[in-house]
Design a protein around this motif. Structure first.
Motif, PDB file in Angstrom:
ATOM      1  N   VAL A 232      96.179  -7.661  41.414  1.00 40.43           N
ATOM      2  CA  VAL A 232      94.771  -7.059  42.035  1.00 40.43           C
ATOM      3  C   VAL A 232      94.213  -6.552  40.692  1.00 40.43           C
ATOM      4  O   VAL A 232      93.157  -7.023  40.274  1.00 40.43           O
ATOM      5  N   ALA A 233      94.729  -5.971  39.771  1.00 38.86           N
ATOM      6  CA  ALA A 233      94.115  -5.473  38.478  1.00 38.86           C
ATOM      7  C   ALA A 233      94.050  -6.492  37.598  1.00 38.86           C
ATOM      8  O   ALA A 233      92.626  -6.428  36.944  1.00 38.86           O
ATOM      9  N   THR A 234      94.821  -7.389  37.634  1.00 39.12           N
ATOM     10  CA  THR A 234      94.627  -8.639  36.737  1.00 39.12           C
ATOM     11  C   THR A 234      93.122  -9.352  37.380  1.00 39.12           C
ATOM     12  O   THR A 234      92.338  -9.533  36.332  1.00 39.12           O
ATOM     13  N   VAL A 235      93.087  -9.405  38.398  1.00 32.77           N
ATOM     14  CA  VAL A 235      91.729 -10.305  38.710  1.00 32.77           C
ATOM     15  C   VAL A 235      90.481  -9.361  38.397  1.00 32.77           C
ATOM     16  O   VAL A 235      89.371  -9.927  38.141  1.00 32.77           O
ATOM     17  N   LEU A 236      90.711  -8.218  38.624  1.00 29.29           N
ATOM     18  CA  LEU A 236      89.518  -7.205  38.555  1.00 29.29           C
ATOM     19  C   LEU A 236      89.353  -7.201  36.933  1.00 29.29           C
ATOM     20  O   LEU A 236      87.864  -7.381  36.821  1.00 29.29           O
ATOM     21  N   THR A 237      90.158  -7.412  36.183  1.00 31.71           N
ATOM     22  CA  THR A 237      90.000  -7.136  34.786  1.00 31.71           C
ATOM     23  C   THR A 237      89.317  -8.921  34.569  1.00 31.71           C
ATOM     24  O   THR A 237      88.234  -8.536  33.691  1.00 31.71           O
ATOM     25  N   PHE A 238      89.593  -9.767  35.047  1.00 26.40           N
ATOM     26  CA  PHE A 238      88.996 -11.002  34.853  1.00 26.40           C
ATOM     27  C   PHE A 238      87.657 -10.936  35.432  1.00 26.40           C
ATOM     28  O   PHE A 238      86.549 -11.178  34.498  1.00 26.40           O
ATOM     29  N   ALA A 239      87.218 -10.234  36.405  1.00 27.72           N
ATOM     30  CA  ALA A 239      85.717 -10.087  36.816  1.00 27.72           C
ATOM     31  C   ALA A 239      84.935  -9.285  35.490  1.00 27.72           C
ATOM     32  O   ALA A 239      83.849  -9.815  35.395  1.00 27.72           O
ATOM     33  N   ALA A 240      85.772  -8.229  35.227  1.00 30.19           N
ATOM     34  CA  ALA A 240      84.821  -7.508  33.968  1.00 30.19           C
ATOM     35  C   ALA A 240      84.585  -8.330  33.100  1.00 30.19           C
ATOM     36  O   ALA A 240      83.636  -8.362  32.315  1.00 30.19           O
ATOM     37  N   LEU A 241      85.771  -8.948  32.516  1.00 30.66           N
ATOM     38  CA  LEU A 241      85.481 -10.112  31.410  1.00 30.66           C
ATOM     39  C   LEU A 241      84.332 -10.873  31.427  1.00 30.66           C
ATOM     40  O   LEU A 241      83.572 -11.170  30.710  1.00 30.66           O
ATOM     41  N   VAL A 242      84.351 -11.673  32.746  1.00 28.92           N
ATOM     42  CA  VAL A 242      83.201 -12.379  32.864  1.00 28.92           C
ATOM     43  C   VAL A 242      81.890 -11.761  32.843  1.00 28.92           C
ATOM     44  O   VAL A 242      80.917 -12.119  31.870  1.00 28.92           O
ATOM     45  N   VAL A 243      81.870 -10.529  33.532  1.00 31.10           N
ATOM     46  CA  VAL A 243      80.383  -9.821  33.450  1.00 31.10           C
ATOM     47  C   VAL A 243      80.070  -9.577  31.850  1.00 31.10           C
ATOM     48  O   VAL A 243      79.233  -9.924  31.230  1.00 31.10           O
ATOM     49  N   LEU A 244      81.149  -9.129  31.326  1.00 31.52           N
ATOM     50  CA  LEU A 244      80.968  -8.909  29.894  1.00 31.52           C
ATOM     51  C   LEU A 244      80.494  -9.943  28.911  1.00 31.52           C
ATOM     52  O   LEU A 244      79.583  -9.753  28.220  1.00 31.52           O
TER      53      LEU A 244
END
Lengths: 343, 97, 222, 561
Positions: free
Chosen positions: B9-21
């Motif tokens: 879960v944390a991995t997917v959330l991080t991925f989302a944050a990375l895409v937004v950044l």
């Protein structure tokens, strides 16, 4: 030294000549560092010898004490050297700094280093290869550039050297005091003929020097520059009448120039050289970047001649292009493609 | 064997944050900020993204001190190279009065 | 998946010691890679100090649309890799295989887009030493310098990505053959670390090359 | 603060000065030594035993030492006459480039870490082998591949750009095999990174129980610090040599002044590697000297913490000072000031080591075996070499002596006087452990003294030549420098004899040397607690360490008070 002559050996110099005041300052710093390091080295060597002799292993049942450290002594010789080192650093910097402050009234010489010779150019137009005649007692500022690889204008008698870079002017200055003939070396490896680039710095008494200048007078650099200025048809744009398409160059040298992007820069030798070879780099304010690049058509010496000419331009010196100043023989028939302008 | 990775879960959330950044940093390049501005903004967002990848994707966050030392050493030595080299280039035209 | 411990090499006392040695070994190797790319980026920043405006205009001419899409593609492959490592440690063989497959696919996608971008640069006349080289309002020498840095850095990154693809497929083959015992997911973890490093390099290259210049809406083209 | 002087009866009586011939071992079946156990070529070429890989490295590195030495001999012979008496200018340039490249990358950098370090480091920390044995074997193959590429380019085609490859000469004006040489050096760089990686991970993860960081021998500390430098500096060399190769192949490059590139940028990146590289060369030598001085003075090391910390400081500070190679190259004044100040700071850790070695010999029981002669020679010559660096860090003096023979004398005092003496000392010290044989005492001590004398005669005149202003890399020179050059060449011939001598009596000892017991020098290192030559996995069972590394005259108390 007659000692060598006494035993029939050739003269073996053990210390370089001091041809300038700067040389004396560098030597004094050298001897200070020699004294400090000599002292440290001798004490270490002495201790090694004393310990080696006194504590050599005599009997099998030797009992050596167990000493693991002495913190005060350790910190002593950790922080101790910082003081002498700081003195060496500061003194070295103090003597080195004067490299960057050539006096404004210095005698000016231009040198172009190329694979495997030094081409020297005096402002009065005198040209020399691998030799540089200088008046004693008067500071001289040498501006150097290389045509191919990195060389190094090394003058041991003045205790100075400077790497001569392709594409950028570097300067070094001396104040020769003792007349004489001193070695000039290339101190940066530059290929097969690196060892051939050895020349001579000839320091003469002022009267001898001016006589030498008269004997070798040719066209002054500015005069040669003017011929080039006409040959390359610079005058067709850089003119003082109505349809001039480029800045007026009279009295330009040393002035601050307003550029198109709003910044200002001093019109020194480097600015003029860049404007000749890379015109689009720093275009003067009201003018369009239409000047063609002359890179590859003029050698570094010719650039120096043009710079000397632009420096010499006072009010009204620019020639009026009319039918009595036809382009000299060999001038290009049409302007080189306007590299800078948008096609 | 102790679990050494980060929960999915944390991995997917991080991925989302990375895409937004990533989208923001590309978007910012459309503004007029001048050469220094573009580089500074881009690099700081880049550093933030790189930090996220290292902490979560490479689970540095659950690694022993030695791993942090190894990662930190690489960056520290790179900063030595950048700072001292640029110290020459930025002061090349500063001549003593 | 059988849960037998990994083969213990003679010089290690415990499996944990062997695992932490491999992971620390990869982290130290990545520190050397940081300096490899860092050296060239330092050269770029140093040259840029001389020509800030020209490098900004040159950066403005890069194809930022493909650059942006590639960034997201690579981040997605990073996500795939992370989940693959997680599955490997849980011992779920098929989950690991699917994630590895996705990661490899996205990696190939990145390389494909990158290849197309190189073709687009050639078409737009940005490749020096070809007759089509069009410097536009930037001095020819300065644009050549910028494009040289662009091709050297992105080329080196593409080489590292290809090595990463090789490692991922070699790992997938071993997982398929069941040679990867659950407790021995160290190999997966180490390959994952390398893959994520290649991600980090691209994350830094994007602002250094693409975004250090101003882009217009018209630049968003293929 | 009084020194913690304790006089305890030594653990065992100090031995007479000669090394002991081994008493015949009791009948117990001794594990077969690593030399004999698996037999045949394949067992050597595909071994993962760190001791065998050390022997493989020793063979190749010794070969390259003689290749570099031969080039140096021809250079010294050529410089006897002012007009260059032996070779043409082109050949001379190729010779000094070959001497530089071979000595730097194929002898000085690899020798102690890969030969002595590979052999002894795992044993010193009680490990069975390095952390990644296969990577260790791969590093030897990559090293040899890099050597083959570079040496074919350097010896058969010739490279004339100097070992520093400065553009625009190396990219524009040199019509020699620069690209193959650069590729070969990059490949060798991978081997250096592999060795560094192996050492760092081994020291972190494979220490025997009880072997805390405070009980690591200084040889392990210095190799650990060296590995840090190898890991953090070599990649930048690979990057910059790759950029040179790209510029030569593509015809355009980032160092090309006509494009607006800056040749000085290459110098920054090159020296960011090359100055730490000189610490890669000298640090392992310092580690060896610490082992020798403590063993042959039968004394605990003076200031263990300071010497260990000095190794790490050298690794750290070594990266901050590279600009002192570029004071006259056109670097900005402010950067030169910063680098000059930092260069003085980097001299302090080396000074700490020298003072601590000297203090260790105080009230010791010193035996002048061959290794100890090399160690004392190292201390003296390294001190002179290091202190001549203080002249170069001062801006004004460096402007005079840069790129002259003063610089040549400076780094040869450190590299030849220091590093090579330390390697020979370490080789003579661990030879009985590696081969189980003792070599001839008188011959080995004669060789050491010969090298010491020959060295002084070779390189002291070069300091004088340097201050006179004779530039380096000159095929011919003005006549007034001839006498000093002839002196230097004379010294070089003595040095050559001194270097060839050891290989006679060492090979002789392989066949006819007296068998050396597990501990001929009565040293306290862990590597001396097992048989020599040691069995494949070094120790019958992993030892447990209770005391510090140099407990020579101890009452058995823990030294780290």
């Amino acid at each position: 030294m007659d000692l060598f002559a006494a035993i029939g050996m050739p003269e073996v110099p053990l210390f370089p000549d001091q041809a300038s005041a700067h040389a004396g300052r560098v030597d004094r710093l050298f001897f200070f560092i020699l004294a400090v390091t000599g002292g440290m080295g001798a004490s270490v060597g002495l201790l090694l010898a004393v310990f080696a002799f006194r504590y050599r292993r005599r009997t099998a049942a030797d009992r050596t004490p167990r000493i693991t450290g002495f913190p005060l002594l350790e910190w002593g010789w950790t922080l101790g050297p910082i003081l002498p080192f700081a003195v060496m650093f500061a003194w070295g910097l103090a003597v080195y700094r004067d490299n960057y402050a050539p006096p404004p009234d210095a005698y000016e010489v231009f040198v172009v280093g190329k694979q495997w010779m030094w081409k020297v150019q005096h402002p009065g137009g005198q040209r020399e290869i691998n030799e540089l005649h200088l008046p004693a007692g008067r500071p001289v500022k040498v501006t150097l550039i290389s045509e191919d690889v990195i060389h190094d204008f090394g003058t041991p008698a003045f205790r100075k050297k400077v790497d001569v870079l392709p594409g950028r002017y570097v300067t070094v200055w001396y104040e020769p005091t003792a007349p004489g003939r001193y070695r000039l070396f290339c101190n940066q490896y530059c290929g097969t003929g690196h060892a051939d680039m050895v020349g001579a710095i000839v320091v003469q008494r002022p009267d001898e020097h001016s006589k030498w200048l008269r004997d070798h007078a040719e066209g002054s650099a500015a005069l040669e520059g003017r011929k080039l200025f006409l040959k390359l048809q610079c005058v067709s744009c850089h003119r003082t009448d109505g349809d001039a398409k480029a800045p007026v160059l009279e009295g330009l040298y040393g002035r601050r120039v307003l550029l198109r992007d709003g910044s200002t820069t001093e019109a020194d030798a480097a600015y003029i050289r860049d404007s000749i070879l890379y015109p689009a780099k720093q275009v003067a304010a009201p003018w369009e970047p239409v000047m063609p690049t002359f890179q590859g058509q003029v050698s570094e010496e010719e650039v120096l001649l043009l710079v000397a000419y632009v420096r010499s331009l006072g009010r009204g010196d620019l020639p009026r292009p009319n039918n009595d100043t036809p382009p000299p023989i060999g001038a290009p028939t049409e302007l080189p493609n306007a590299g800078g302008a948008k096609k | 064997m102790t679990e050494r990775t980060v929960s999915p879960v944390a991995t997917v959330l991080t991925f989302a944050a990375l895409v937004v950044l990533s989208l923001t940093t590309v978007g910012l390049s459309f503004l007029r900020m001048g050469p220094a501005g573009h580089l500074a903004v881009g690099l700081s967002i880049g550093a933030l993204k790189a930090g996220l990848v290292a902490l979560v994707f490479m689970h540095l966050v659950r690694s022993p001190g030695r791993t942090w030392l190894a990662a930190g050493l690489g960056l520290a030595w790179l900063s030595i190279l950048v700072v001292l080299t640029l110290s020459d280039y930025l002061t090349r035209h500063v001549l003593p009065s | 998946m059988p849960a037998e411990p990994p083969v213990l090499e003679p010089q290690f006392a415990t499996a944990e010691q062997q695992r932490s040695a491999s992971v620390l070994g990869m982290w130290v190797f990545l520190a050397t890679e940081v300096l490899l790319f860092g050296g060239i980026i330092t050269a770029f920043l140093a040259t840029r100090v001389f020509y800030p405006h020209e490098f900004e205009r040159a950066a403005g001419r890069l194809n930022v649309l493909i650059g942006g899409i590639n960034t997201v593609v690579l981040l997605a492959s990073g996500l795939g890799m992370a989940l693959a490592v997680h599955a490997a440690q849980k011992g779920q063989r098929w989950a690991t295989l699917t994630w590895l497959g996705l990661t490899a696919l996205l990696g190939l996608g990145f390389l494909g887009l990158k290849g197309y971008e190189y073709f687009a640069d050639w078409r737009d006349g940005l490749v020096p030493r070809t007759d089509g080289f069009d410097p536009g309002d930037v001095t020819p020498g300065r644009l050549t310098l910028f494009m040289l840095f662009y091709f050297v850095l992105t080329g080196l990154h593409a080489v590292h990505l290809s090595v990463g693809l090789g490692l991922v497929s070699w790992l997938a083959v071993r997982v398929m053959r069941g040679e990867l015992p659950r407790a021995g997911a160290t190999v997966a973890e180490v390959v994952g670390l390398y893959w994520h490093f290649v991600d980090v390099v691209w994350i830094i290259l994007l602002p250094v090359l693409y975004l250090s210049g101003h882009h217009e809406a018209a630049d968003l083209h293929f | 603060m009084s020194t913690d002087l304790e006089v305890f009866p030594p653990l065992r009586p100090a031995p007479p000065s000669e090394p002991q011939a081994a008493p015949p071992l009791p009948g117990a079946a001794v594990a077969p030594s690593y030399l004999t156990e698996p037999h045949g070529w394949a067992s050597w070429l595909f071994t993962t035993d760190h001791k065998r890989i050390a022997i493989l490295y020793m063979v190749t590195v010794t070969l390259f030492f003689f290749v570099g030495g031969a080039a140096a001999t021809v250079i010294r012979l050529n410089l006897i006459a002012p007009q260059g008496s032996l070779v043409s200018a082109e050949l001379y340039n190729k010779l000094f480039t070959a001497h530089g490249i071979v000595m730097v990358w194929f002898f000085l950098i690899p020798v102690i870490p890969t030969v002595l370090g590979n052999f002894v480091l795992p044993m010193m920390i009680g490990a069975k082998d390095l952390a990644f044995p296969r990577l260790n074997l791969l590093s030897w193959y990559v090293f040899t591949a890099g050597a083959v590429i570079t040496l074919t380019a350097v010896l058969f085609g010739g490279v004339d750009s100097g070992w520093t490859f400065y553009p625009p000469f190396s990219t524009r004006s040199s019509y020699t095999y620069v690209v193959p040489a650069a590729v070969g050096i990059i490949v060798t760089g991978f081997s250096t990174i592999m060795t560094g990686l192996n050492f760092v991970i081994t020291v972190h993860t494979l220490r025997a129980p009880g072997m805390t960081w405070g009980r690591l021998p200084i040889f392990v500390w210095s190799n650990y610090a060296t590995s840090l430098i190898m890991l953090l500096a070599t990649p930048v060399l690979a990057a910059v040599l790759a950029l040179i190769a790209v510029e030569r192949l593509a015809g355009i490059g980032i160092f090309d002044p006509s494009l607006g590139g800056d040749p000085i940028l290459f110098q920054h990146l090159f020296w960011f590697y090359s100055h730490p590289a000189v610490y890669i060369m000298i640090l392992p030598g310092m580690g060896v000297v610490t082992e020798l001085v403590t063993c042959f003075s039968r004394k605990t090391l003076f200031g263990y913490k300071f010497v260990a910390a000095a190794s790490i400081c050298i690794a750290g500070f070594g990266f901050l000072v590279w600009g002192h190679h570029m004071f006259v190259a056109g670097q900005s004044l402010l950067a030169s000031i910063a680098f000059s100040a930092l260069s003085y700071l980097v001299a302090i850790p080396s000074a700490i080591k020298v003072f601590n070695w000297t203090a260790t010999m105080f009230r010791g029981s010193i035996a002048f075996e061959a290794p100890m002669l090399y160690a004392v020679g190292f201390i003296l010559l390294f001190t002179i070499g290091g202190m001549s660096g203080l002249f170069l860090a001062a801006l004004a003096v460096d402007q005079h002596v840069h790129d002259t023979y003063f610089i040549i004398a400076h780094f040869h005092f450190i590299m030849v006087g220091g590093m090579v003496s330390a390697y020979f000392g370490g080789l003579h010290y661990w030879w009985p452990k590696m081969t189980g044989r003792l070599y001839s005492r008188p011959w080995s001590r004669l060789a050491a003294l010969l090298i010491f004398a020959g060295f002084f005669l070779t390189f002291l005149p070069q300091f004088v030549l340097g201050y006179l202003g004779m530039p380096r890399r000159y095929h011919h020179y003005p006549p007034e420098f001839q006498v000093l050059n002839v002196l230097s060449s004379a010294g070089a011939s003595i040095l050559a004899v001194g270097y060839v001598l050891p290989f006679f009596y060492l090979f002789h000892s392989l066949r006819w040397g007296k068998p050396a017991g597990p501990n001929p020098w009565q040293a306290t290192g862990l590597e001396w607690q097992t048989a020599s030559p040691p069995p494949k996995h070094n120790f019958e069972q992993t030892p447990v360490i209770t005391r510090g590394p140099y407990e020579y005259a101890t009452g058995g108390t823990d030294h780290a008070r």
